[in-house]
Design a protein around this motif. Sequence first.
Motif, PDB file in Angstrom:
ATOM      1  N   LYS A 222      -1.896  -9.720  -1.694  1.00  0.00           N
ATOM      2  CA  LYS A 222      -0.804  -8.816  -2.053  1.00  0.00           C
ATOM      3  C   LYS A 222       0.565  -9.439  -1.800  1.00  0.00           C
ATOM      4  CE  LYS A 222      -3.214  -4.406  -1.418  1.00  0.00           C
ATOM      5  NZ  LYS A 222      -3.295  -3.154  -0.612  1.00  0.00           N
TER       6      LYS A 222
ATOM      7  N   GLY B  70       0.799  -1.221   0.000  1.00  0.00           N
ATOM      8  CA  GLY B  70       0.000   0.000   0.000  1.00  0.00           C
ATOM      9  C   GLY B  70       0.826   1.262   0.000  1.00  0.00           C
TER      10      GLY B  70
ATOM     11  N   VAL C 192      -1.963   0.159   4.707  1.00  0.00           N
ATOM     12  CA  VAL C 192      -3.225   0.898   4.665  1.00  0.00           C
ATOM     13  C   VAL C 192      -3.499   1.527   6.024  1.00  0.00           C
ATOM     14  CG1 VAL C 192      -4.224  -0.548   2.860  1.00  0.00           C
ATOM     15  CG2 VAL C 192      -4.557  -1.171   5.257  1.00  0.00           C
TER      16      VAL C 192
END
Length: 405
Positions: free
Chosen positions: A343, A295, A321
């Motif tokens: 991810k 992120g 995040v």
Amino acid sequence: MFLAKVNLITGFLFLVVCVSVSGTCDTSSVCSTNNNAPIVMGADRLEEIKTIAGNKRIGLIVNQTSILNCGEHLLDALLKNGLNVEKILAPEHGFRGTEDAGALINNTIDAKTGIPVLSLYGANKKPTKAQLEDIDILLFDIQDVGARFYTYISTMHYAMEAAAENDKEFIVLDRPNPNDFVDGPVRKEGFTSFVGVDPIPVLHGLTVGELARMINGEGWILTGKNSCKLYVVQMHNWRHGDPYVLPVKPSPNLADYKAVRLYPSLCFFEGTTISVGRGTTFPFTVLGGTDRVYGNFSFTPVSLKGFDTNPLYKGKRCYGVDLRDEEFEGGLSLAYLFEFYRKAGRNGDNFFKKGGWFDLISGTDTLRKQIIQGLSEEEIRASWQEDLNLYKSIRKKYLLYDDYR
């Protein structure tokens, strides 16, 4: 003095001010989580506590959350009312709630009162016979957050066992459940640990008083006597499903309402290579790893007194995040686990830490295997339902308050 509490009403935050006059604790002026009558905590019912305890010798299992609605600590209130507190028994994070997660706690003396403080998170997690010889009652008053792996309820379980073994009374002063849902996998045989003592779901949907009744009633106390002499001092004016915002941090890394609400969903990451923000001032409201793939938000964990002094990835930039401004209705979500596992990509094989910690947090190895197998959240949730339905039928027997509307 004035004690300010933030409460959640129909999705909006507002401020309630409670008044304590001339240093006295007026429990008739207490704070509410709804527009009806104010909540009266078990700890606020001092007259009933005095009737139960009388001149008996008390061992007090408390921490920084053990406050009356006027802001006075239970220990001070009991002493002021002439009750005989012989010793304090402190859970994880200590009597003042300032120690790191997992840090061993030493025995000490309370500087204010001179009362011995014995650790239940050091040499022993269960009170010993010697520690209970000079008391008649164990009195438990600690704010839970409603998740199986939050260790205060494990401390309560072991203290109940010790009370049964040593023929002591066990008193619970009840408090609201701020994550009042029933959800998640039920702890399976073979996965018992201090983050999963009893066979209950991740979110158990009980107050500590109701859970104590369940532990007692289901015979989960592992001793020659399968129950203890239990008494629950109930709350007034609270029912299941009523929102509740804690006035005091329940532990160093649950710093605000959002962290408490996200904790049941994010604690799974403690068994992975992803940081939950320990070593920042906003733990359990962010997620990140050292790879930029996770992120655009970044943070660097540091040794931070009052939060965590040795966090994962200390001094290393993490990417991930920030959940602080995202809407979250509460309960248990697996969406964050799915997102970060995806991810991780090629690094997915190393996503779960070695040593089985994720499985102990989950209470089963099935969840980890389901994620690796690529099952959807819907499929995983469906696999919980039989166990949850059985648990819900058991739960009904021990409720002390009106159930969900």
